[in-house]
Design a protein around this motif. Sequence first.
Motif, mmCIF file in Angstrom:
data_model
loop_
_atom_site.group_PDB
_atom_site.id
_atom_site.type_symbol
_atom_site.label_atom_id
_atom_site.label_comp_id
_atom_site.label_asym_id
_atom_site.label_seq_id
_atom_site.Cartn_x
_atom_site.Cartn_y
_atom_site.Cartn_z
ATOM 1 N N ALA B 5 13.982 45.494 8.931
ATOM 2 C CA ALA B 5 14.705 44.253 9.181
ATOM 3 C C ALA B 5 14.188 43.154 8.266
ATOM 4 O O ALA B 5 12.975 43.047 8.020
ATOM 5 C CB ALA B 5 14.542 43.825 10.642
ATOM 6 N N GLN B 6 15.111 42.345 7.755
ATOM 7 C CA GLN B 6 14.737 41.214 6.919
ATOM 8 C C GLN B 6 15.538 39.985 7.339
ATOM 9 O O GLN B 6 16.681 40.106 7.760
ATOM 10 C CB GLN B 6 15.045 41.497 5.438
ATOM 11 N N SER B 7 14.909 38.840 7.192
ATOM 12 C CA SER B 7 15.631 37.588 7.412
ATOM 13 C C SER B 7 15.021 36.482 6.562
ATOM 14 O O SER B 7 13.836 36.571 6.189
ATOM 15 C CB SER B 7 15.587 37.197 8.900
ATOM 16 N N PRO B 8 15.817 35.481 6.196
ATOM 17 C CA PRO B 8 17.264 35.430 6.378
ATOM 18 C C PRO B 8 17.959 36.385 5.412
ATOM 19 O O PRO B 8 17.314 36.956 4.550
ATOM 20 C CB PRO B 8 17.587 33.977 6.059
ATOM 21 N N ARG B 9 19.253 36.554 5.540
ATOM 22 C CA ARG B 9 19.996 37.380 4.592
ATOM 23 C C ARG B 9 20.352 36.614 3.332
ATOM 24 O O ARG B 9 20.428 37.177 2.252
ATOM 25 C CB ARG B 9 21.270 37.904 5.243
ATOM 26 N N TYR B 10 20.549 35.310 3.481
ATOM 27 C CA TYR B 10 20.901 34.459 2.348
ATOM 28 C C TYR B 10 20.128 33.140 2.465
ATOM 29 O O TYR B 10 19.901 32.642 3.575
ATOM 30 C CB TYR B 10 22.403 34.157 2.324
ATOM 31 N N LYS B 11 19.768 32.597 1.283
ATOM 32 C CA LYS B 11 19.079 31.312 1.271
ATOM 33 C C LYS B 11 19.400 30.601 -0.038
ATOM 34 O O LYS B 11 19.330 31.216 -1.118
ATOM 35 C CB LYS B 11 17.568 31.530 1.399
ATOM 36 N N ILE B 12 19.758 29.331 0.083
ATOM 37 C CA ILE B 12 20.003 28.500 -1.091
ATOM 38 C C ILE B 12 19.056 27.329 -1.021
ATOM 39 O O ILE B 12 19.015 26.616 -0.009
ATOM 40 C CB ILE B 12 21.459 28.014 -1.148
#
Lengths: 112, 111
Positions: B5-12
């Motif tokens: 599991a990884q988080s977040p999936r997206y980051k800007i």
Amino acid sequence: GNSVTQMEGPVTLSEEAFLTINCTYTATGYPSLFWYVQYPGEGLQLLLKATKADDKGSNKGFEATYRKETTSFHLEKGSVQVSDSAVYFCALSRTSYDKVIFGPGTSLSVIP
Amino acid sequence: EAGVAQSPRYKIIEKRQSVAFWCNPISGHATLYWYQQILGQGPKLLIQFQNNGVVDDSQLPKDRFSAERLKGVDSTLKIQPAKLEDSAVYLCASSLSDEQYFGPGTRLTVT
């Protein structure tokens, strides 16, 4: 150092065509060789592997043979499907638990 | 069996800001890896842990990147400050033997 070279893409094939993606490697000793696949929007998955010379890895109709004499591990499939559209990565690992060194990837698109 | 599991999936984020990524490996997997995948390239190892010890961090830009794996389970990768060239997908993987299992990745965009 250890490295992997694979044919550049993108590769576009019609459904049921024969697929070959060339892969050659540079490494000392006898590394394990892998093909990973990355479907659109998904993570990397191990497709197949071979751990010693002349071993053949196979999965889902894909095959690759570990050729020590030509330092190659070419991926083949006799009849591709639209669902095989993905990016394919050839990779090696010197030993178990060691990092995986990836090639640049080859994008495959299969059209109906 | 649950996957990695990884988080977040997206980051800007904007350049010079900081960011952190989290990874939870498959239960029982002692070895954990962080890879960086720049668009159009294969993944490149940043750091490898065996339990909570570092095995290989030779490709980690230590002036801005740091990673830890407290208690030998979860791991966090941090970038501070971020640069434009850090835009990439950050992949976490774990293994029990010679097969690595990858998480879905975190896509980082630095503007």
